[in-house]
Motif scaffolding. Structure first.
Motif, mmCIF file in Angstrom:
data_model
loop_
_atom_site.group_PDB
_atom_site.id
_atom_site.type_symbol
_atom_site.label_atom_id
_atom_site.label_comp_id
_atom_site.label_asym_id
_atom_site.label_seq_id
_atom_site.Cartn_x
_atom_site.Cartn_y
_atom_site.Cartn_z
ATOM 1 N N ALA A 1 31.666 44.288 40.682
ATOM 2 C CA ALA A 1 32.520 43.546 40.021
ATOM 3 C C ALA A 1 33.951 43.716 39.699
ATOM 4 C CB ALA A 1 31.948 43.240 38.474
ATOM 5 N N VAL A 2 33.997 45.253 39.713
ATOM 6 C CA VAL A 2 35.363 45.796 39.477
ATOM 7 C C VAL A 2 36.418 45.664 40.734
ATOM 8 C CG1 VAL A 2 36.720 47.908 39.008
ATOM 9 C CG2 VAL A 2 34.798 47.336 37.622
ATOM 10 N N PRO A 3 35.840 46.075 41.950
ATOM 11 C CA PRO A 3 36.734 45.707 43.159
ATOM 12 C C PRO A 3 37.164 44.128 43.431
ATOM 13 C CG PRO A 3 34.911 47.280 43.403
ATOM 14 C CD PRO A 3 34.569 46.646 42.265
ATOM 15 N N VAL A 4 36.011 43.344 42.985
ATOM 16 C CA VAL A 4 36.212 41.916 43.089
ATOM 17 C C VAL A 4 37.413 41.412 42.156
ATOM 18 C CG1 VAL A 4 35.322 39.615 42.790
ATOM 19 C CG2 VAL A 4 34.006 41.218 43.894
ATOM 20 N N GLN A 5 37.303 41.953 41.079
ATOM 21 C CA GLN A 5 38.298 41.347 39.959
ATOM 22 C C GLN A 5 39.805 42.019 40.423
ATOM 23 O OE1 GLN A 5 37.405 42.593 36.095
ATOM 24 N NE2 GLN A 5 37.209 40.276 35.752
ATOM 25 N N VAL A 6 39.862 43.319 40.955
ATOM 26 C CA VAL A 6 41.188 43.977 41.149
ATOM 27 C C VAL A 6 41.585 42.846 42.527
ATOM 28 C CG1 VAL A 6 42.116 46.127 42.349
ATOM 29 C CG2 VAL A 6 40.504 46.010 40.541
ATOM 30 N N LEU A 7 40.672 42.718 43.509
ATOM 31 C CA LEU A 7 41.055 41.984 44.562
ATOM 32 C C LEU A 7 41.818 40.624 44.062
ATOM 33 C CD1 LEU A 7 38.354 42.441 47.164
ATOM 34 C CD2 LEU A 7 40.949 42.751 47.394
ATOM 35 N N VAL A 8 40.856 39.913 43.216
ATOM 36 C CA VAL A 8 41.281 38.579 42.557
ATOM 37 C C VAL A 8 42.744 38.703 42.157
ATOM 38 C CG1 VAL A 8 41.013 36.694 40.936
ATOM 39 C CG2 VAL A 8 39.115 37.826 42.308
ATOM 40 N N ALA A 9 42.970 39.681 41.280
ATOM 41 C CA ALA A 9 44.334 39.958 40.698
ATOM 42 C C ALA A 9 45.408 40.686 41.685
ATOM 43 C CB ALA A 9 44.133 41.175 39.631
ATOM 44 N N GLY A 10 44.929 40.625 43.006
ATOM 45 C CA GLY A 10 46.040 41.056 44.015
ATOM 46 C C GLY A 10 46.073 42.458 44.017
ATOM 47 N N GLY A 11 45.388 43.406 43.505
ATOM 48 C CA GLY A 11 45.398 44.547 43.463
ATOM 49 C C GLY A 11 46.376 45.259 42.750
ATOM 50 N N SER A 12 46.994 44.576 41.698
ATOM 51 C CA SER A 12 48.197 45.108 40.881
ATOM 52 C C SER A 12 47.689 45.831 39.837
ATOM 53 C CB SER A 12 48.831 43.662 40.321
ATOM 54 O OG SER A 12 47.914 43.113 39.530
ATOM 55 N N VAL A 13 48.586 46.653 39.122
ATOM 56 C CA VAL A 13 48.199 47.532 37.985
ATOM 57 C C VAL A 13 47.541 46.642 36.993
ATOM 58 C CG1 VAL A 13 49.090 48.941 36.230
ATOM 59 C CG2 VAL A 13 50.112 49.137 38.382
ATOM 60 N N GLU A 14 47.950 45.640 36.742
ATOM 61 C CA GLU A 14 47.518 44.744 35.603
ATOM 62 C C GLU A 14 46.035 44.442 36.056
ATOM 63 O OE1 GLU A 14 50.914 42.689 36.884
ATOM 64 O OE2 GLU A 14 51.115 44.626 35.956
ATOM 65 N N GLY A 15 45.798 44.243 37.183
ATOM 66 C CA GLY A 15 44.396 43.773 37.720
ATOM 67 C C GLY A 15 43.293 44.859 37.561
ATOM 68 N N TRP A 16 43.908 46.266 37.721
ATOM 69 C CA TRP A 16 42.897 47.582 37.471
ATOM 70 C C TRP A 16 42.894 47.356 35.919
ATOM 71 C CZ3 TRP A 16 40.083 50.183 40.324
ATOM 72 C CH2 TRP A 16 40.419 50.312 41.826
ATOM 73 N N THR A 17 43.974 47.055 35.054
ATOM 74 C CA THR A 17 43.680 47.097 33.657
ATOM 75 C C THR A 17 42.516 46.218 33.418
ATOM 76 O OG1 THR A 17 45.986 47.679 33.719
ATOM 77 C CG2 THR A 17 45.022 47.272 31.337
ATOM 78 N N THR A 18 42.683 44.976 33.545
ATOM 79 C CA THR A 18 42.010 44.029 33.387
ATOM 80 C C THR A 18 40.359 44.529 33.592
ATOM 81 O OG1 THR A 18 43.717 42.288 34.152
ATOM 82 C CG2 THR A 18 41.353 41.523 33.673
ATOM 83 N N ALA A 19 40.266 44.931 34.794
ATOM 84 C CA ALA A 19 38.963 45.134 35.276
ATOM 85 C C ALA A 19 38.379 46.388 34.358
ATOM 86 C CB ALA A 19 39.066 45.740 36.839
ATOM 87 N N GLY A 20 39.080 47.098 34.333
ATOM 88 C CA GLY A 20 38.757 48.395 33.457
ATOM 89 C C GLY A 20 38.268 47.966 32.025
ATOM 90 N N LEU A 21 39.153 47.172 31.339
ATOM 91 C CA LEU A 21 38.715 46.495 30.065
ATOM 92 C C LEU A 21 37.487 45.678 30.163
ATOM 93 C CD1 LEU A 21 42.285 45.463 28.649
ATOM 94 C CD2 LEU A 21 40.854 46.935 27.771
ATOM 95 N N MET A 22 37.024 45.005 31.266
ATOM 96 C CA MET A 22 35.908 44.258 31.250
ATOM 97 C C MET A 22 34.787 45.214 31.464
ATOM 98 S SD MET A 22 33.705 43.245 33.954
ATOM 99 C CE MET A 22 34.604 43.657 35.499
ATOM 100 N N ALA A 23 35.109 45.975 32.235
ATOM 101 C CA ALA A 23 33.895 46.874 32.472
ATOM 102 C C ALA A 23 33.740 47.539 31.097
ATOM 103 C CB ALA A 23 34.186 48.317 33.437
ATOM 104 N N GLY A 24 34.574 48.253 30.549
ATOM 105 C CA GLY A 24 34.392 48.733 29.010
ATOM 106 C C GLY A 24 33.592 48.146 28.056
ATOM 107 N N ARG A 25 34.389 46.790 27.875
ATOM 108 C CA ARG A 25 33.810 45.564 27.029
ATOM 109 C C ARG A 25 32.346 45.586 27.346
ATOM 110 N NH1 ARG A 25 38.646 42.426 27.480
ATOM 111 N NH2 ARG A 25 37.538 41.296 29.062
ATOM 112 N N LEU A 26 32.059 45.394 28.688
ATOM 113 C CA LEU A 26 30.628 45.287 28.879
ATOM 114 C C LEU A 26 29.671 46.437 28.510
ATOM 115 C CD1 LEU A 26 28.818 43.223 30.248
ATOM 116 C CD2 LEU A 26 28.922 44.371 32.521
#
Lengths: 230, 202, 206
Positions: B75-100
């Motif tokens: 899920a994390v790589p997919v999310q980063v890809l969806v966000a176009g590999g930006s820094v925000e993408g990584w932050t969003t993915a990291g937050l999602m993983a942490g919340r879960l």
């Protein structure tokens, strides 16, 4: 209750299942303390036994237990008649030994202290106290049948019907369960293949192809049964 | 009924199941709203503290958390890809993983510190407003009956498998499942009969 | 009809069937209960149990059997495949939607099966079981995966596609098993088409 109403009475009982006759023209008055019912597989003897507690209702005729009609007063009849099945695994309905014994009492709406007291008394009587918390499926075959017996007797029935209660047991447990059944103060009716179980019985009924073909003291009835087999 | 419960005497073990259930629900909502990595880090620390308070090693939660980490690997790589590999993408993915992770660890903690009986009682209290439609006695009976039936059915499955092995047959799943289902249904008939014989005919 | 209880008109036999199917679904999740040989497809046989519950017990009893299993699992008994249990699998887990999907799926299968009995022809039965056992289950399962992982729906759908081959096998197995079971043990589900106009139940109880 009039005197004539006492005991178990079959009057002109017939039973069909899927259009096939299972029992035909059964007239019986059962008052003896120890009664055996014998017959081949498919003879109708299990159906006969099940009618005593309303598990099977007759297609024709009436069955009464101490004056209660099994068809119309099944609930009251089942308080009088405890039933022991062949396979205790199917009779035990609660997860642990203690819960299973208490189950019947809970259905009667007794209060918690009364249930606890009567349950521990029954467990003690059948030597199950040490197993009280044990999951029922971890018991041996003999222990399971003991539990089935305890769970039935805790409710204080006046009649106990047992349908081939020793078929799945080894020789030692057969003797144990048979001994317990014979020692009960209740009227006991046992359906069986195992003629040794009938030691000390007062009356034996032989069923064949849905009819009573012999009904006498054990020696005479069993002689009739053995000649039927040969 | 032991289940996944870890016996203990901590505050978390002793707290009423209904209270824990309520707090868990509130915590889930709050965790879901977190958008700041620092707050999330604080929550992760709080979860570790709660496990310490309960005296439960976080490894006990592993069977529940482990499989979810595997999904995060996807899920994390997919999310980063969806966000176009930006820094925000990584932050969003990291937050999602942490919340879960926080939410799963909290739910697991509830299960590890609460007996099955206590949870079922809490469910029963929650069902009370619906007593017109749901008969608590029947539910209780069904629950007990099911727990009783599990070893019974497991035994049927084992016997059918053994019978197949004894015949040396390598039958299909269908050839296995049919006898299991039919024998289970016959067992249900016998149990139904026993229930009736023991006074449950209403 | 009085709203006394969803269980009120269930016979003791119905209760026993519900309990035994809940137990059967649990038993199918035990490791080594059944295996499809050296399969690389992730298969949990519990969904087979769910499909069988609908196709064999019908909508109402099947639904209650699945519900019963899920309540026990949610309460903390390790009854979901692989010995899982607890609230996680119903709330925050990426697969949290699937149990709810089972509840919908078993009702769909049960309702459609009642229309197909007593003949239970193969292809329509297959369609009914796909609709309940796959479409309905994924309909809830996939969006919940997307929500709990914060993923777009298509990504969650791609992820869940790995279960599809196994689920299709289970659908075929369900139909073949149900066909034989209904023949060996008729009367489990009242067929819709031949059902007589239902009379008001003669019931003296309050």
């Amino acid at each position: 209750m009039s005197v004539s109403a006492a005991g178990i009475r079959f009057e002109g009982v017939t039973h069909d299942f899927d259009g096939q006759p299972v029992l035909r023209g059964i007239d019986l008055h059962l008052t003896e303390r120890r009664i055996g019912i014998v017959g081949a597989n498919g003879s109708g003897k299990s159906t006969l036994a099940r009618m005593i507690n309303g598990l099977v209702t007759p297609t024709g005729g009436t069955v009464t237990v101490n004056g209660l009609d099994v068809r119309r007063q099944a609930k009251l009849v089942r308080r009088e008649v405890g039933f022991i099945f062949t396979n205790p695994d199917n009779q035990i309905v609660m997860p642990t030994v203690q819960e299973d014994v208490a189950f019947t009492l809970r259905r009667r709406g007794l209060d918690a202290t009364e249930i606890a007291a009567r349950t521990s008394e029954a467990l003690d009587r059948f030597g199950l106290t040490d197993l009280a918390e044990r999951p029922a499926h971890r018991l041996s075959g003999g222990q399971k049948q003991l539990l089935a017996l305890a769970a039935v007797l805790v409710a204080g029935p006046s009649i106990v019907v047992a349908d081939e209660p020793t078929t799945l047991l080894d020789a030692r447990n057969t003797r144990l369960i048979t001994g317990l059944l014979v020692s009960l103060t209740q009227q006991v009716i046992v359906v069986t293949h195992d003629l040794e179980v009938l030691d000390g019985f007062d009356r034996v009924i032989v069923v064949d192809e849905g009819r009573v073909v012999a009904d006498d003291v054990p020696t005479t009835a069993l002689a009739a049964y053995l000649s039927l087999l040969s | 009924m032991i289940g996944l419960y870890r016996p203990g005497t901590s505050l978390l073990h002793r707290a009423p199941a209904l209270l824990k259930l309520g707090l868990l629900a509130v915590a889930m909502v709050l965790v879901g709203l977190v958008a700041d990595p620092l707050v999330l880090a604080g929550e992760l620390a709080a979860v570790v503290l709660l496990y310490a308070l309960a005296g439960i090693p976080p490894t006990a939660a592993w069977p529940q958390i482990g499989p979810i980490l595997w999904i995060l690997l996807f899920a994390v790589p997919v999310q980063v890809l969806v966000a176009g590999g930006s820094v925000e993408g990584w932050t969003t993915a990291g937050l999602m993983a942490g919340r879960l992770l926080v939410a799963v660890a909290l739910a697991a903690l509830f299960t590890l510190t609460t007996t099955v009986t206590a949870v079922l009682e809490a469910f029963q209290i929650l069902l009370r407003p619906f007593h017109r439609w749901v008969d608590a006695d029947r539910v209780g009976l069904l629950v007990a009956l099911t727990i009783r039936c599990i070893p019974l059915v497991a035994e049927i499955v084992r016997e059918v498998l053994d019978a197949r092995r004894a015949r040396g047959a390598q039958g299909s799943v269908v050839a296995l499942a049919v006898p299991v289902v039919v024998r289970s249904l016959y067992a249900a008939d016998a149990i139904g009969e026993a229930l009736a014989a023991r006074g449950l005919d209403d | 009809m009085t709203a006394r209880s969803a269980f009120a008109r269930l016979s003791v036999r119905d209760l026993a069937q519900i309990a035994i199917f809940a137990a059967l679904i649990a038993a199918l999740g035990f490791p080594g209960a059944l295996s499809l040989g050296a399969s690389t497809v992730p298969i949990t046989f519990q969904t087979l149990g769910v499909m069988l519950a609908g196709a064999i017990l019908g909508a109402r009893k099947g639904f209650l059997a699945v519900l019963l299993l899920l309540v026990l699992a949610a309460a903390g008994l390790p009854l979901l495949s692989g010995g899982r249990g607890g609230l996680v699998w119903f709330t925050t887990s990426p697969s949290a939607g699937y149990p709810y999907g089972w509840l919908l799926g078993v009702v769909v299968i049960g309702a459609l099966t009642a229309w197909l009995l007593p003949r239970y022809p193969f292809w329509p039965a297959l369609g009914a079981t796909v609709l309940g056992g796959i479409v309905a289950v994924y309909l809830i399962g996939v969006p919940v995966t997307a929500i709990n992982l914060g993923l777009p729906l298509w990504a969650a759908a791609v992820d869940s596609a790995k279960f599809l081959p196994g689920d299709l096998v289970k659908v075929v197995v369900t139909v073949l098993v149900a066909k034989q079971v209904h023949r060996a043990y008729p009367g489990l589900i009242t067929p819709r088409r031949t059902a007589p106009v239902s009379l008001p139940a003669v019931d003296a109880r309050a």
